[in-house]
Every structure is written in structure tokens, then in C-alpha cells.
Design an enzyme around this catalytic site. Structure first.
Site, PDB file in Angstrom:
ATOM      1  N   GLY A  57     -11.401   3.775  -3.003  1.00  0.00           N
ATOM      2  CA  GLY A  57      -9.706   4.188  -2.939  1.00  0.00           C
ATOM      3  C   GLY A  57      -9.598   3.812  -4.466  1.00  0.00           C
ATOM      4  O   GLY A  57     -10.477   2.671  -5.219  1.00  0.00           O
ATOM      5  N   MET A  58      -8.788   3.998  -4.745  1.00  0.00           N
ATOM      6  CA  MET A  58      -7.960   3.136  -5.887  1.00  0.00           C
ATOM      7  C   MET A  58      -8.196   1.682  -6.271  1.00  0.00           C
ATOM      8  O   MET A  58      -8.455   0.653  -6.862  1.00  0.00           O
ATOM      9  CB  MET A  58      -6.773   3.171  -6.406  1.00  0.00           C
ATOM     10  CG  MET A  58      -5.474   3.022  -7.972  1.00  0.00           C
ATOM     11  SD  MET A  58      -4.838   4.189  -8.369  1.00  0.00           S
ATOM     12  CE  MET A  58      -3.439   3.425  -7.250  1.00  0.00           C
ATOM     13  N   LEU A  59      -7.814   1.588  -4.786  1.00  0.00           N
ATOM     14  CA  LEU A  59      -7.659  -0.531  -4.529  1.00  0.00           C
ATOM     15  C   LEU A  59      -8.797  -1.036  -4.122  1.00  0.00           C
ATOM     16  O   LEU A  59      -9.297  -2.418  -4.579  1.00  0.00           O
ATOM     17  CB  LEU A  59      -6.329  -1.175  -3.673  1.00  0.00           C
ATOM     18  CG  LEU A  59      -6.399  -2.398  -3.425  1.00  0.00           C
ATOM     19  CD1 LEU A  59      -5.668  -3.017  -4.487  1.00  0.00           C
ATOM     20  CD2 LEU A  59      -5.229  -3.205  -2.102  1.00  0.00           C
ATOM     21  N   ASP A  77     -16.015   6.847   9.298  1.00  0.00           N
ATOM     22  CA  ASP A  77     -14.575   7.679   8.946  1.00  0.00           C
ATOM     23  C   ASP A  77     -13.678   6.299  10.914  1.00  0.00           C
ATOM     24  O   ASP A  77     -13.553   6.014  11.372  1.00  0.00           O
ATOM     25  CB  ASP A  77     -14.690   8.652   9.924  1.00  0.00           C
ATOM     26  CG  ASP A  77     -13.202   9.002  11.045  1.00  0.00           C
ATOM     27  OD1 ASP A  77     -11.911   8.785  10.102  1.00  0.00           O
ATOM     28  OD2 ASP A  77     -13.445  10.658  10.734  1.00  0.00           O
ATOM     29  N   THR A  79      -2.003   8.527   1.876  1.00  0.00           N
ATOM     30  CA  THR A  79      -1.386   8.015   0.428  1.00  0.00           C
ATOM     31  C   THR A  79      -0.813   9.464   0.332  1.00  0.00           C
ATOM     32  O   THR A  79      -0.024   8.796  -1.267  1.00  0.00           O
ATOM     33  CB  THR A  79      -2.744   7.021  -0.341  1.00  0.00           C
ATOM     34  OG1 THR A  79      -3.243   8.149  -1.067  1.00  0.00           O
ATOM     35  CG2 THR A  79      -2.457   5.981  -0.093  1.00  0.00           C
ATOM     36  N   THR A 138       2.762  -1.210   2.669  1.00  0.00           N
ATOM     37  CA  THR A 138       4.054  -0.395   0.900  1.00  0.00           C
ATOM     38  C   THR A 138       5.447  -0.804   1.950  1.00  0.00           C
ATOM     39  O   THR A 138       5.531  -0.457   2.479  1.00  0.00           O
ATOM     40  CB  THR A 138       3.161   0.462   1.810  1.00  0.00           C
ATOM     41  OG1 THR A 138       4.502   1.593   0.178  1.00  0.00           O
ATOM     42  CG2 THR A 138       3.781   2.062   2.906  1.00  0.00           C
ATOM     43  N   TYR A 144       4.729   9.116   5.692  1.00  0.00           N
ATOM     44  CA  TYR A 144       4.148   8.653   5.155  1.00  0.00           C
ATOM     45  C   TYR A 144       4.749   6.783   5.405  1.00  0.00           C
ATOM     46  O   TYR A 144       3.346   6.583   6.162  1.00  0.00           O
ATOM     47  CB  TYR A 144       4.366   8.197   3.459  1.00  0.00           C
ATOM     48  CG  TYR A 144       3.264   7.299   2.521  1.00  0.00           C
ATOM     49  CD1 TYR A 144       1.872   7.152   2.999  1.00  0.00           C
ATOM     50  CD2 TYR A 144       3.545   6.711   2.311  1.00  0.00           C
ATOM     51  CE1 TYR A 144       1.651   5.898   2.307  1.00  0.00           C
ATOM     52  CE2 TYR A 144       3.373   5.445   1.272  1.00  0.00           C
ATOM     53  CZ  TYR A 144       1.688   4.709   1.451  1.00  0.00           C
ATOM     54  OH  TYR A 144       1.005   3.705   1.032  1.00  0.00           O
ATOM     55  N   LYS A 186       2.677   4.688   8.421  1.00  0.00           N
ATOM     56  CA  LYS A 186       2.432   3.116   7.341  1.00  0.00           C
ATOM     57  C   LYS A 186       3.242   1.463   8.241  1.00  0.00           C
ATOM     58  O   LYS A 186       2.357   1.164   8.486  1.00  0.00           O
ATOM     59  CB  LYS A 186       2.859   2.891   6.001  1.00  0.00           C
ATOM     60  CG  LYS A 186       1.997   3.498   5.424  1.00  0.00           C
ATOM     61  CD  LYS A 186       0.303   3.350   5.538  1.00  0.00           C
ATOM     62  CE  LYS A 186       0.069   1.755   4.476  1.00  0.00           C
ATOM     63  NZ  LYS A 186      -1.586   1.741   4.429  1.00  0.00           N
TER      64      LYS A 186
HETATM   65  N1  LIG Z   1      -0.875   3.544  -4.548  1.00  0.00           N
HETATM   66  C1  LIG Z   1       0.508   3.703  -4.546  1.00  0.00           C
HETATM   67  O1  LIG Z   1       0.977   3.751  -5.390  1.00  0.00           O
HETATM   68  C2  LIG Z   1       0.839   2.836  -3.042  1.00  0.00           C
HETATM   69  C3  LIG Z   1       1.626   2.225  -2.958  1.00  0.00           C
HETATM   70  C4  LIG Z   1       1.959   0.837  -1.841  1.00  0.00           C
HETATM   71  C5  LIG Z   1       1.593   0.964  -1.040  1.00  0.00           C
HETATM   72  N2  LIG Z   1       0.033   1.285  -1.150  1.00  0.00           N
HETATM   73  C6  LIG Z   1      -1.208   1.184   0.062  1.00  0.00           C
HETATM   74  O2  LIG Z   1      -2.456   0.532  -0.168  1.00  0.00           O
HETATM   75  C7  LIG Z   1      -3.574   1.298   0.065  1.00  0.00           C
HETATM   76  C8  LIG Z   1      -4.166   1.082  -0.648  1.00  0.00           C
HETATM   77  O3  LIG Z   1      -4.227   2.890  -1.663  1.00  0.00           O
HETATM   78  P1  LIG Z   1      -4.724   3.118  -2.736  1.00  0.00           P
HETATM   79  O4  LIG Z   1      -3.652   4.091  -3.623  1.00  0.00           O
HETATM   80  O5  LIG Z   1      -6.063   2.357  -2.494  1.00  0.00           O
HETATM   81  O6  LIG Z   1      -5.507   4.414  -1.610  1.00  0.00           O
HETATM   82  P2  LIG Z   1      -6.643   5.747  -1.788  1.00  0.00           P
HETATM   83  O7  LIG Z   1      -6.657   5.214  -3.282  1.00  0.00           O
HETATM   84  O8  LIG Z   1      -5.973   6.640  -1.576  1.00  0.00           O
HETATM   85  O9  LIG Z   1      -8.314   5.444  -1.413  1.00  0.00           O
HETATM   86  C9  LIG Z   1      -7.885   5.233   0.169  1.00  0.00           C
HETATM   87  C10 LIG Z   1      -9.422   5.848  -0.034  1.00  0.00           C
HETATM   88  O10 LIG Z   1      -9.611   6.034   2.443  1.00  0.00           O
HETATM   89  C11 LIG Z   1     -10.248   6.746   1.392  1.00  0.00           C
HETATM   90  N3  LIG Z   1     -10.112   7.226   3.508  1.00  0.00           N
HETATM   91  C12 LIG Z   1      -9.728   8.675   3.036  1.00  0.00           C
HETATM   92  N4  LIG Z   1      -9.884   8.704   4.919  1.00  0.00           N
HETATM   93  C13 LIG Z   1     -10.254   7.944   5.154  1.00  0.00           C
HETATM   94  C14 LIG Z   1     -11.343   8.141   6.486  1.00  0.00           C
HETATM   95  N5  LIG Z   1     -10.862   8.529   7.793  1.00  0.00           N
HETATM   96  N6  LIG Z   1     -11.703   6.894   6.903  1.00  0.00           N
HETATM   97  C15 LIG Z   1     -12.615   5.841   5.953  1.00  0.00           C
HETATM   98  N7  LIG Z   1     -11.537   6.102   5.107  1.00  0.00           N
HETATM   99  C16 LIG Z   1     -10.847   7.311   3.918  1.00  0.00           C
HETATM  100  C17 LIG Z   1     -10.202   7.283   0.655  1.00  0.00           C
HETATM  101  O11 LIG Z   1     -11.027   9.280   0.163  1.00  0.00           O
HETATM  102  P3  LIG Z   1     -10.258   9.866  -0.013  1.00  0.00           P
HETATM  103  O12 LIG Z   1      -9.806   9.563  -1.130  1.00  0.00           O
HETATM  104  O13 LIG Z   1     -11.778  10.790   0.278  1.00  0.00           O
HETATM  105  O14 LIG Z   1      -9.477  10.969   1.066  1.00  0.00           O
HETATM  106  C18 LIG Z   1      -9.812   6.762  -0.703  1.00  0.00           C
HETATM  107  O15 LIG Z   1     -11.361   6.468  -1.193  1.00  0.00           O
HETATM  108  C19 LIG Z   1      -3.357   2.203   1.198  1.00  0.00           C
HETATM  109  O16 LIG Z   1      -2.999   1.064   2.597  1.00  0.00           O
HETATM  110  C20 LIG Z   1      -1.430   2.368   0.922  1.00  0.00           C
HETATM  111  O17 LIG Z   1      -1.157   2.485   1.607  1.00  0.00           O
HETATM  112  C21 LIG Z   1      -0.445   2.278  -2.266  1.00  0.00           C
END
Ligand SMILES: NC(=O)c1ccc[n+]([C@@H]2O[C@H](COP(=O)([O-])OP(=O)(O)OC[C@H]3O[C@@H](n4cnc5c(N)ncnc54)[C@H](OP(=O)(O)O)[C@@H]3O)[C@@H](O)[C@H]2O)c1
Length: 299
Positions: free
Chosen positions: A9-11, A34, A63, A102, A126, A130
Site C-alpha cells: 500500500g501507499m504507506l 489475509d 481505505t 485516522t 470508514y 477505524k
Molecule cells: N490514505 C489516507 O489519506 C489516510 C489518511 C489517514 C489514515 N490512513 C490510514 O493509513 C493506513 C495506510 O493507508 P494507505 O493509504 O497506505 O492504504 P492503502 O494504500 O489502501 O494500502 C492498504 C494495503 O492493504 C492491502 N490489503 C487489503 N486487504 C487486505 C487483506 N485482507 N489482507 C492483507 N492486506 C490487505 C491492500 O491491498 P489492495 O490494494 O490490493 O486492496 C493495500 O496494499 C491505513 O490504516 C489508513 O486507514 C490513510
């Protein structure tokens, strides 16, 4: 060794890059282990065989904030039950857990930066899932840290910076909401802070378990952020055409879910605990764009 969950994922990607660059032993998994399947987590935790796991860092989540409104059960499995499973797996092997949450746990009606112990009151699926994930983490492993962050952008994945750069190149004018305030946060800076927390604890400094807030410094609206992306994008040659950005209200911008109007987080606790100097949002945006990362992947 650190087990990085959600490494694609992004982070997660930013964290993996930093672990590698700083030669920190880690193993990364994403969908192949999973998080909604406790047996899969337990099997990996105990039998992956490449070293003793002392930390689990969970970056996996559901997300898609808008889609979540139509998929509450799936969202809950990933954001509340998954973290419970991970926390239980961490406890079973005696590992510490660092989980990411979040600003969406708050309702966004505040008028001063939210502190860690302010009451939560999520306004969408969401945020609700969370928030429940935070609770299940502590219920299942009291050796847990949760970092709440907001308005993340990074090289990998859909985010506001990529979307703005693409739209600004394609269009003459853009409308961007001017009534939601928060702190844009480069995933690279957050990843470095996660790493700092882990290495500080491993070096023997006592950092109390619990919730911490982290974003870049400063707070602005999405409209202000878009304007700065445009200014910097033009200056750095990432944008080659003119685009006029106009402010609008959230009501003018159809969206599936209500978003918090005020998402600013108070970072005093993490700054004090780790002695952090947090970069300002516009300084980090420039660092990000100068790496060419705004250009690398557009959505
Ligand atoms: N993005 C934001 O603006 C933001 C803001 C505040 C907080 N956050 C929090 O920061 C954290 C990281 O966010 P992010 O934006 O980096 O998230 P992300 O890019 O959506 O990455 C999440 C990863 O988890 C994987 N995933 C999905 N289902 C899964 C499963 N069943 N088992 C294992 N892995 C699985 C996803 O795969 P797929 O891509 O194939 O689904 C993806 O690689 C999260 O906790 C999010 O809630 C994000």
C-alpha cells in the site's frame, strides 16, 4: 525483526523502502496473508522461519472512504476485525504492535486541534470501523501503539496530489473544496516517524503504549493545497499548462460520504515523546515533488 503488514500500500511501500535503506530486518506481506483470517496470521507469525518477530506494523486497511458506505461489512472485516486478529497474533508471539488509524474517528466539528484523548464520534462507515479497530487493537494486545494520521499522499496509490496534477494538466479550470481543513501529510515523513518510534523503543527508551497523532505541520483547506500543488508543479516543470483553481463548498461537490470539516490533529504528544521536529506540509510537498514522485504515477 519487523513484520510489515500491507507492504504494497501507499504507506507500507514507504516503510519498506526505509527499512531496506536503513538495513532494518523486516518481512513484508500484503493480501497473500489475509488479515481477516486469524489462522493465516497465526501460521505466518509462528512458522515463517526467518527470524523472531518483535514488532508488527499494520498498514493494511480498507481505505476507499466513499465505497465503504456501500460495503460496511467488508470495511469492518478489514478495519476492525483484521486489526483484532493482528493484535491477537502479536500477543501470541510476544510482539509489539504499531497500527495506523485516522482523523476520521472524529466528527470534524471541532475548532482546535484534536488531542488523542478527545472523544471520538465518526460520521461515516470508514471512520466508524477505524475507530472500532483502535478499540479491538488494545483489547487484544496492550503492548500496542496507534498512530492516527490524515490527508496522506505518497508515490504509490491514489491520492490528492496525483489526482490534482493529472486534472491540472488536463483542464483549464478546477473546483476544489474550501470548507474542509486539515494537514497534508507525506507518507514518507510518517514512515520515518514509525521507524523512529520503533528504534527509540528498541534502544530502551520507555514510550508509553497508546494513541499518538502525526501529520505534517500546518493546516489548510483542500483548495489551498491544490493551489500550492499547482504553484510548485508549474515551478518544477511537472505542469506545462495553465489551470485556474476556484474554491467551492462541500455541498457543491457530490460525494457519497460526509467528510469531517475540521481534521487538524494535535501532535504535541508524539513530538514530546520522540523529540520530533515535524516538517511543514508545503516543505514536504516540495521534497516529494522534487523526487519526481508526483509524476511517477498518475491516477
Ligand atoms: N490514505 C489516507 O489519506 C489516510 C489518511 C489517514 C489514515 N490512513 C490510514 O493509513 C493506513 C495506510 O493507508 P494507505 O493509504 O497506505 O492504504 P492503502 O494504500 O489502501 O494500502 C492498504 C494495503 O492493504 C492491502 N490489503 C487489503 N486487504 C487486505 C487483506 N485482507 N489482507 C492483507 N492486506 C490487505 C491492500 O491491498 P489492495 O490494494 O490490493 O486492496 C493495500 O496494499 C491505513 O490504516 C489508513 O486507514 C490513510
Amino acid at each position: 525483526m519487523i513484520w510489515l503488514i500491507g507492504n504494497k500500500g501507499m504507506l507500507g511501500t514507504e516503510l519498506a523502502l526505509r527499512f531496506e535503506a536503513q538495513h532494518i530486518p523486516y518481512i513484508g506481506t500484503d493480501r497473500e496473508v489475509d488479515i481477516t483470517n486469524p489462522a493465516a496470521l497465526a501460521a505466518f507469525a509462528t512458522h515463517q522461519g526467518t527470524g523472531v518477530i518483535t514488532w508488527i506494523v499494520n498498514c493494511a486497511a480498507y481505505t476507499a472512504v466513499d465505497k465503504a458506505e456501500d460495503a460496511p461489512a467488508v470495511c469492518r472485516r478489514l478495519n476492525a476485525i483484521g486489526p483484532a486478529n493482528i493484535a491477537a497474533a502479536a500477543r501470541s508471539i510476544g510482539a509489539r504492535l504499531l497500527h495506523i488509524s485516522t482523523d476520521y474517528v472524529f466528527n470534524g466539528t471541532g475548532n482546535r486541534p484534536y488531542r488523542e484523548d478527545d472523544p471520538t464520534d465518526p460520521i461515516g462507515v470508514y471512520g466508524l470501523t477505524k475507530r472500532d479497530g483502535e478499540r479491538t487493537v488494545f483489547e487484544n494486545n496492550d503492548r500496542s501503539y496507534i498512530i492516527r494520521t490524515a490527508w496522506l499522499y505518497g508515490k504509490h496509490g491514489n491520492n490528492f496530489v496525483h489526482t490534482m496534477l493529472r486534472l491540472m494538466q488536463e483542464r483549464d479550470t478546477l473546483l476544489v473544496v474550501h470548507d474542509q481543513r486539515g494537514s497534508p501529510t507525506w507518507a514518507g515523513d510518517l514512515a520515518q516517524t514509525v521507524l523512529t518510534l520503533i528504534t527509540t523503543v528498541d534502544a530502551g527508551t520507555v514510550i508509553p503504549y497508546g494513541i499518538y497523532h502525526y501529520t505534517n505541520e500546518g493546516n489548510i483547506t483542500w483548495f489551498d493545497f491544490a493551489q500550492e500543488i499547482y504553484t510548485q508543479g508549474r515551478r518544477l516543470g511537472l505542469l506545462t499548462t495553465d489551470c485556474t483553481i476556484n474554491p467551492c463548498t462541500s455541498d457543491e461537490f457530490p460525494a457519497k460520504v460526509k467528510r469531517p470539516h475540521y481534521s487538524v490533529l494535535d501532535k504535541t504528544k508524539i513530538k514530546t515523546a520522540l523529540g520530533l521536529e515535524i516538517p511543514a506540509w508545503n516543505v514536504s510537498l516540495e521534497a516529494f515533488l522534487k523526487l519526481g514522485e508526483g509524476k511517477r504515477k498518475t491516477v
